[in-house]
Write a protein that holds these residues in place. Structure first.
Motif, PDB file in Angstrom:
ATOM      1  N   GLY A  40      37.823  47.213  66.857  1.00  0.00           N
ATOM      2  CA  GLY A  40      38.717  46.373  67.648  1.00  0.00           C
ATOM      3  C   GLY A  40      38.733  44.902  67.273  1.00  0.00           C
ATOM      4  O   GLY A  40      39.459  44.127  67.893  1.00  0.00           O
ATOM      5  N   GLN A  41      37.936  44.528  66.257  1.00  0.00           N
ATOM      6  CA  GLN A  41      37.902  43.109  65.880  1.00  0.00           C
ATOM      7  C   GLN A  41      38.444  42.851  64.485  1.00  0.00           C
ATOM      8  O   GLN A  41      38.431  41.726  64.007  1.00  0.00           O
ATOM      9  N   GLY A  42      38.905  43.868  63.826  1.00  0.00           N
ATOM     10  CA  GLY A  42      39.448  43.663  62.494  1.00  0.00           C
ATOM     11  C   GLY A  42      38.381  43.256  61.497  1.00  0.00           C
ATOM     12  O   GLY A  42      37.206  43.599  61.648  1.00  0.00           O
ATOM     13  N   LEU A  43      38.796  42.521  60.488  1.00  0.00           N
ATOM     14  CA  LEU A  43      37.886  42.057  59.433  1.00  0.00           C
ATOM     15  C   LEU A  43      37.589  40.574  59.644  1.00  0.00           C
ATOM     16  O   LEU A  43      38.516  39.771  59.754  1.00  0.00           O
ATOM     17  N   ARG A  44      36.312  40.245  59.647  1.00  0.00           N
ATOM     18  CA  ARG A  44      35.926  38.844  59.781  1.00  0.00           C
ATOM     19  C   ARG A  44      35.190  38.418  58.518  1.00  0.00           C
ATOM     20  O   ARG A  44      34.271  39.093  58.065  1.00  0.00           O
ATOM     21  N   LEU A  45      35.573  37.255  57.984  1.00  0.00           N
ATOM     22  CA  LEU A  45      35.058  36.777  56.710  1.00  0.00           C
ATOM     23  C   LEU A  45      33.671  36.175  56.883  1.00  0.00           C
ATOM     24  O   LEU A  45      33.474  35.277  57.711  1.00  0.00           O
ATOM     25  N   ILE A  46      32.719  36.632  56.055  1.00  0.00           N
ATOM     26  CA  ILE A  46      31.352  36.135  56.122  1.00  0.00           C
ATOM     27  C   ILE A  46      31.145  35.032  55.083  1.00  0.00           C
ATOM     28  O   ILE A  46      30.791  33.903  55.418  1.00  0.00           O
ATOM     29  N   TYR A  47      31.324  35.365  53.818  1.00  0.00           N
ATOM     30  CA  TYR A  47      31.197  34.428  52.703  1.00  0.00           C
ATOM     31  C   TYR A  47      32.202  34.814  51.618  1.00  0.00           C
ATOM     32  O   TYR A  47      32.621  35.976  51.541  1.00  0.00           O
ATOM     33  N   TYR A  48      32.549  33.850  50.779  1.00  0.00           N
ATOM     34  CA  TYR A  48      33.339  34.159  49.613  1.00  0.00           C
ATOM     35  C   TYR A  48      32.954  33.241  48.460  1.00  0.00           C
ATOM     36  O   TYR A  48      32.372  32.175  48.656  1.00  0.00           O
ATOM     37  N   SER A  49      33.284  33.706  47.266  1.00  0.00           N
ATOM     38  CA  SER A  49      32.941  32.981  46.043  1.00  0.00           C
ATOM     39  C   SER A  49      34.104  33.081  45.068  1.00  0.00           C
ATOM     40  O   SER A  49      34.621  34.170  44.836  1.00  0.00           O
ATOM     41  N   GLN A  50      34.478  31.950  44.518  1.00  0.00           N
ATOM     42  CA  GLN A  50      35.593  31.932  43.574  1.00  0.00           C
ATOM     43  C   GLN A  50      35.126  31.713  42.134  1.00  0.00           C
ATOM     44  O   GLN A  50      35.919  31.856  41.203  1.00  0.00           O
ATOM     45  N   ILE A  51      33.854  31.361  41.979  1.00  0.00           N
ATOM     46  CA  ILE A  51      33.329  31.085  40.648  1.00  0.00           C
ATOM     47  C   ILE A  51      31.827  31.295  40.685  1.00  0.00           C
ATOM     48  O   ILE A  51      31.192  31.154  41.748  1.00  0.00           O
ATOM     49  N   VAL A  52      31.261  31.594  39.540  1.00  0.00           N
ATOM     50  CA  VAL A  52      29.818  31.817  39.464  1.00  0.00           C
ATOM     51  C   VAL A  52      29.074  30.571  39.936  1.00  0.00           C
ATOM     52  O   VAL A  52      29.483  29.435  39.681  1.00  0.00           O
TER      53      VAL A  52
END
Lengths: 115, 115
Positions: A40-52
């Motif tokens: 019921g809460q969908g997807l929640r973003l924890i962390y992301y990385s765009q480059i090493v």
């Protein structure tokens, strides 16, 4: 075949333990993401990385940590500071340029349960 | 800020009937819109996306979506539903010129197709 692999599929954590979820991709994608999914809460973003060697906090980063030492790998550690870690965790990757940009490819997920 | 609303938690459709899963969005500037599908205990799979061009976008498995800028909507449609279409559907958005910001996902709509 190219793809994104999450392991393990199921993981059990005892109170006070740190656990690490693996995410590996062989798609040569620039960016990688960790989401938490609760009913019921969908997807929640924890962390992301765009480059090493660089990553950014998402909406619910508290109690989690990540690293991006290689382009292919983006492991997520659930620390003992995360008080309610039971959830389904999804890893995704995407190129940031070209016709496939932002068309996320998702792994099959890891279901984490606190015992 | 970017946001997505999926106003229906559950949609029930009889097999063979047309289906619609609703999505409205809010972004600054032009949107980059996606639909994903999730089967039980699996990751999300890409269905279709809209960047620019024709307002009617065709995707996988016979699905299509209609972009309506004035109503800020991107509803998912299929002319004739199959029982195998039963799954959880997510709409996602990001602003087209927002750097490399991640997708924002809706909370999902569960589609049940009844034989």
């Amino acid at each position: 075949d190219g793809g994104i692999t999450q392991s393990p599929k199921y993981l059990f954590r005892k109170e006070g333990q740190n656990v690490t979820l693996s995410c590996e991709q062989n798609l040569n994608h620039d960016a990688m993401y960790w989401y938490r999914q609760d009913p019921g809460q969908g997807l929640r973003l924890i962390y992301y990385s765009q480059i090493v060697n660089d990553f950014q906090k998402g909406d619910i980063a508290e109690g989690y940590s990540v690293s991006r030492e290689k382009k292919e790998s983006f492991p997520l550690t659930v620390t003992s500071a995360q008080k309610n870690p039971t959830a389904f965790y999804l890893c995704a990757s995407t190129p940031l340029t070209g016709p496939g940009a932002y068309g996320y490819t998702f792994g099959s997920g890891t279901r984490l349960t606190v015992v | 800020a970017q946001s997505v609303a999926q106003p229906e938690d559950q949609v029930n459709v009889a097999e063979g009937n047309p289906l619609t899963v609703k999505c409205t969005y809010s972004v600054s500037g032009n949107p980059y819109l996606f639909w994903y599908v999730q089967y039980p205990n699996r990751g999300l799979q890409f269905l279709l996306k809209y960047i620019t061009g024709d307002n009617l976008v065709k995707g996988s498995y016979g699905f299509e979506a209609e972009f309506n800028k004035s109503q800020t909507s991107f509803h998912l449609k299929k002319p004739s539903a199959l029982v195998s279409d039963s799954a959880l559907y997510f709409c996602a958005v990001r602003a087209l010129n927002s750097g490399n910001t991640p997708l924002v996902f809706g909370k999902g709509t569960r589609l049940s197709v009844i034989a």
